[in-house]
Design a protein around this motif. Sequence first.
Motif: not given
Length: 200
Positions: A80-85, A138-153
Amino acid sequence: MPNLRERKKADTRTRFAVAAVELLVAVGAEGATVSAIAGRAGVSTRTFHNYFAHREDAFVHFLREQVAEWVRQVEQAPTGMSPLEVLRSMFREISGRSADDVYAAENLLVVGEQIGLLLSAEARSSVADDILDPLYEAVSRRAPRLSRFRVRVIVDLGLAAGASVLRHRPAGAQGPTDYLNEAFDLLEHGTAREFRRGTE
């Protein structure tokens, strides 16, 4: 699975990288020469060069290993933890370490800044991507709906927030936890609302 010889080589490489960073933090880039690093690790410069061509390679290896640890934490964090958390939790952990711990947040910041100063602009850009790519993945795998750009940001802003707390928290402040929470709350809730509140 690596065999015993490969594990020994990996452990030796890590030992040299830690010795390099300990010197870098203690005496600065000028004092962290290959000769001094080898001496601290108890080996000859020739042995050091069997593992790293330059001292900067040892600093980069050190950061790669830290990022590998962060990747493990991202992968093992509760669902349940978001990437930011997850990033906030990682920074809270390393910021709570004593400054004499080579893996403390302040020391990681010093290493990152020194790599930035010691490498050419071209090398700096490729090394930064190389070091951080596993964390982005790793963050992309955790939040697959986020674009690569947003993950990097998200990852880059999380790293910047942690660095900003280390650089700018008031002198004499007890610990960075409250400031980390404030910085990550700002990222999580957005800056537009804060700007509006600051001008009302």
